[in-house]
Design an enzyme around this catalytic site. Structure first.
Site, PDB file in Angstrom:
ATOM      1  N   HIS A   1     -23.756  -9.585  17.058  1.00 39.40           N
ATOM      2  CA  HIS A   1     -23.961 -10.629  17.788  1.00 39.40           C
ATOM      3  C   HIS A   1     -22.965 -12.076  17.790  1.00 39.40           C
ATOM      4  O   HIS A   1     -23.751 -13.194  17.803  1.00 39.40           O
ATOM      5  CB  HIS A   1     -25.446 -10.885  17.451  1.00 39.40           C
TER       6      HIS A   1
ATOM      7  N   HIS B   1     -24.229  -4.397  29.715  1.00 37.36           N
ATOM      8  CA  HIS B   1     -24.824  -5.084  28.685  1.00 37.36           C
ATOM      9  C   HIS B   1     -26.333  -5.292  29.934  1.00 37.36           C
ATOM     10  O   HIS B   1     -25.959  -5.628  30.766  1.00 37.36           O
ATOM     11  CB  HIS B   1     -24.319  -6.385  28.401  1.00 37.36           C
TER      12      HIS B   1
ATOM     13  N   GLU C   1     -20.571  -9.049  26.542  1.00 35.76           N
ATOM     14  CA  GLU C   1     -21.906  -9.614  27.201  1.00 35.76           C
ATOM     15  C   GLU C   1     -21.346 -11.060  27.667  1.00 35.76           C
ATOM     16  O   GLU C   1     -22.229 -11.629  28.402  1.00 35.76           O
ATOM     17  CB  GLU C   1     -22.934  -9.303  26.224  1.00 35.76           C
TER      18      GLU C   1
END
Length: 386
Positions: free
Chosen positions: A190, A290, A240
């Protein structure tokens, strides 16, 4: 069907848990649906869609999808970025939906026909702050899930303690032990881990055979991906937070990314993601769109998967931790379109995107959302990456 058709009106719906739906109406009575949103910035994207629709599209023939995409992108001097490209993405999805319904065919047929009938998919396990996720992972596998994704860490110091690194490795070890070696586990970093720590963390996680390491570094630091890739044999995935083929161009060229993850609701829609996927194929890079969003975005992603040779797996937000009160199927009339089988989702074959939206439910819940990203801070008060 008439030979003349034009866009007559549109509506936007801000719906829970954190999605925006766009409905475009035409003079032929055909309607198309799209999903333009940046999670946590829904109202900003709504304003962008309104501006684009009013300035460029109302009164135009919706079938000219390529022409409209180029107009929306190149018609403004300032281009790219999450807000504009997400607005374009939702409009593009709706235009493809209209085009498919007009010609009585699913979108993949208009893109040349499907190269696969289904695609593997993965489910999320755990939440934003990973804790003991092994039991939840085992439960999903018992229900037939063959691939999972989990967050690797919560807040991570720029140079993390050995304890923090070992805790992350232990979580992955426990999940691997719970699900066995026949289940794929994607590990999402992330963008939370800084360069001084990331290679050390990947070394500790690698023994538990992740499917990929997702966003091991923030996309603004993609220039260091080559050094990160040297530290592991596990595939590197990212994308993403990249919004066009021009954003993907450098990481494909340098050869250190193994899986790209453009989002069909952020990266310019079906039109653009298909082009990004074609670029990736030329570099022998896999595609895994994504998609932690709603049913329209998922349907669009599956249409892209159908025509993309290197598509390997599809993300789905079915049962994700964000969907606490409503989930994907709550907005869908033909719910069986997203029924998994043996770890696969079928490519939708109905007209357009292949999903029928429950408009009554959408209207009932419109405006009933105010989701924003959590703001994380370190003990000293400085902001941490979420």
């Amino acid at each position: 069907m008439s030979s003349q058709i034009e866009i007559t009106d549109y509506e936007l719906f801000d719906v829970p848990p954190r999605w925006v739906f766009l409905k475009i109406e035409t003079s032929d009575g055909i309607c198309g649906w799209g999903e333009p949103v940046v999670e946590g910035r829904s109202k900003t994207v709504i304003s962008a869609v309104e501006e684009l629709m009013d300035a460029y599209l109302v009164g135009k023939d919706p079938r000219n999808v390529q022409k409209h995409w180029q107009t929306l992108y190149r018609g403004g001097f300032y281009r790219g970025g999450p807000i504009l490209m997400s607005a374009i993405a939702g409009i593009d999805q709706a235009l493809w939906d209209i085009r498919g319904r007009y010609y009585g065919a699913p979108v993949h047929e208009l893109l040349g026909g499907k190269g696969r009938n289904k695609n593997k998919y993965y489910r999320w396990v755990g939440g934003d702050r990973p804790s003991d996720v092994s039991e939840n992972a085992a439960d999903l596998v018992e229900k037939g899930i063959t691939a999972l994704k989990m967050n690797a860490t919560s807040e991570f110091e720029r140079i993390e303690t050995p304890t923090g690194i070992k805790e992350a490795a232990t979580r992955l070890k426990e999940v691997r032990s719970a699900v066995g070696d026949d289940v794929k586990i994607g590990v999402d970093l992330h963008g939370r881990v800084a360069k001084p720590t990331v290679r050390q963390l990947l070394t500790e996680l690698e023994p538990y055979d992740p499917m990929f390491f997702e966003e091991p570094i923030l996309p603004e630091h993609n220039d260091v991906l080559p050094t990160i890739a040297e530290a592991t044999d596990v595939p590197i995935a990212t994308g993403e937070r990249m919004y066009s083929r021009w954003d993907f161009k450098p990481v494909l060229k340098d050869g250190t990314v193994d899986v790209i993850q453009p989002d069909p609701s952020h990266a310019g829609g079906i039109t653009e993601v298909v082009k990004i996927a074609s670029m990736a194929e030329a570099y022998d890079v896999a595609l895994a769109p994504h998609c932690p969003l709603g049913p329209i975005s998922l349907a669009a992603a599956l249409q892209i998967d159908a025509v993309s040779q290197t598509a390997i797996i599809q993300e789905s937000s079915l049962g994700i931790h964000y969907n606490t009160d409503v989930d994907i199927l709550d907005y869908v009339e033909n719910k069986s379109v997203f029924t998994p089988s043996n770890g696969y989702l079928n490519i939708p074959t109905d007209e357009g995107l292949g999903v029928s939206i429950n408009e009554k439910k959408v209207r009932k819940l419109n405006g009933d959302t105010d989701w924003h990203n959590p703001v994380w801070r370190y003990e000293d008060g400085s902001i941490a990456e979420w």
